[in-house]
Enzyme design. Structure first.
Site, PDB file in Angstrom:
ATOM      1  N   GLU A 172       0.812  -1.225   0.000  1.00 16.70           N
ATOM      2  CA  GLU A 172       0.000   0.000   0.000  1.00 16.70           C
ATOM      3  C   GLU A 172       0.839   1.265   0.000  1.00 16.70           C
ATOM      4  OE1 GLU A 172      -2.737   0.043   3.233  1.00 16.70           O
ATOM      5  OE2 GLU A 172      -4.111  -1.341   2.231  1.00 16.70           O
ATOM      6  N   ASN A 173       0.237   2.328  -0.511  1.00 10.95           N
ATOM      7  CA  ASN A 173       0.868   3.661  -0.524  1.00 10.95           C
ATOM      8  C   ASN A 173       2.215   3.680  -1.256  1.00 10.95           C
ATOM      9  OD1 ASN A 173      -1.254   4.633   1.070  1.00 10.95           O
ATOM     10  ND2 ASN A 173      -0.215   3.911   2.932  1.00 10.95           N
ATOM     11  N   ARG A 174       2.365   2.730  -2.175  1.00 10.33           N
ATOM     12  CA  ARG A 174       3.625   2.607  -2.930  1.00 10.33           C
ATOM     13  C   ARG A 174       4.815   2.328  -2.013  1.00 10.33           C
ATOM     14  NH1 ARG A 174       1.716   2.047  -7.935  1.00 10.33           N
ATOM     15  NH2 ARG A 174       0.115   3.552  -8.362  1.00 10.33           N
ATOM     16  N   LEU A 175       4.529   1.892  -0.805  1.00  6.70           N
ATOM     17  CA  LEU A 175       5.643   1.580   0.112  1.00  6.70           C
ATOM     18  C   LEU A 175       5.999   0.104  -0.058  1.00  6.70           C
ATOM     19  CD1 LEU A 175       4.628   3.707   3.227  1.00  6.70           C
ATOM     20  CD2 LEU A 175       6.204   4.245   1.375  1.00  6.70           C
ATOM     21  N   HIS A 176       6.378  -0.212  -1.268  1.00  9.93           N
ATOM     22  CA  HIS A 176       6.655  -1.602  -1.606  1.00  9.93           C
ATOM     23  C   HIS A 176       7.871  -2.110  -0.831  1.00  9.93           C
ATOM     24  CE1 HIS A 176       3.954  -0.373  -4.687  1.00  9.93           C
ATOM     25  NE2 HIS A 176       4.841   0.424  -5.248  1.00  9.93           N
TER      26      HIS A 176
END
Ligand SMILES: Cc1cc2nc3c(=O)[nH]c(=O)nc-3n(C[C@H](O)[C@H](O)[C@H](O)COP(=O)(O)O)c2cc1C
Length: 195
Positions: A172-176
């Protein structure tokens, strides 16, 4: 093989199996990046046919653009993306030709039509028309009628021995989550990267 390298391979095996069992078509498709004699990158999709601690194997025409590029510069990169799992795996390393025996064994498992195609197609070279290719298919089919199709001398496999393996897990939230296994001074290391 160090523990961290075996850990990375086990993790690859896990996600690869997951992709296959999920029913993803062409789950073994990977982008293969190579570099030409002028240092320009090139990329195309090939199929992973085998992997183990020795490396990751694909097959192709060695006189193709990729084959010539690998002859100039044996360093290459691979990238898998399984959208349904939101997982990416990137690898890079040095590429070596597989043995003749290994290439023969794999070629023998291919469908007869693909075996004849390997003779007919001068991969990556200009083609005057589809008719020329169809004509060559017929000629080679006649030439090899009633016998096994031998492997063309210019058709073989390459094995990429990884120097880096990165697992990317989409979150999520591009917090890969990115985990990089890398070989430095002969030692495998593991660390996280910013997404
Ligand atoms: C799903 C998929 C799988 C492919 N698998 C292979 C393969 O295993 N070997 C191969 O030589 N080309 C394969 N190709 C074709 C390559 O992408 C490419 O067109 C061809 O190898 C010529 O590339 P080059 O001119 O850069 O050498 C595949 C293409 C797709 C879309």
């Amino acid at each position: 093989m160090t523990d961290l390298y075996s850990e990375a391979l086990q993790r690859f095996e896990q996600v690869y199996t997951q992709a296959r069992e999920y029913g993803i078509s062409e789950y073994n498709a990977m982008s293969l990046a190579t570099v030409d004699g002028q240092g320009r990158p090139d990329v195309r999709v090939v199929l992973l046919k085998d992997f183990d601690a020795a490396g990751f194997v694909f097959y192709t025409n060695c006189q193709s653009a990729k084959g010539e590029q690998l002859q100039h510069n044996p360093h290459a990169a691979l990238c898998f993306f399984w959208r349904q799992l939101y997982l990416q795996v990137r690898l890079d390393g040095r590429v070596e030709p597989v043995s003749e025996a290994e290439a023969d064994a794999y070629f023998a498992t291919r469908a007869r039509g693909s075996q004849i195609g390997a003779w007919a197609s001068a991969q990556s070279r200009p083609l005057a028309s589809r008719g020329v290719l169809e004509q060559l298919m017929q000629e080679y089919a006649a030439k090899f009628a009633n016998r096994d199709v031998p492997r063309p001398p210019h058709w073989s496999g390459y094995r990429l021995k990884p120097r880096r393996i990165e697992f990317w897990v989409g979150l999520e939230n591009r917090l890969h989550e990115r985990t990089l296994y890398s070989l430095a001074a002969g030692q495998w290391q593991r660390g996280l990267l910013n997404p």
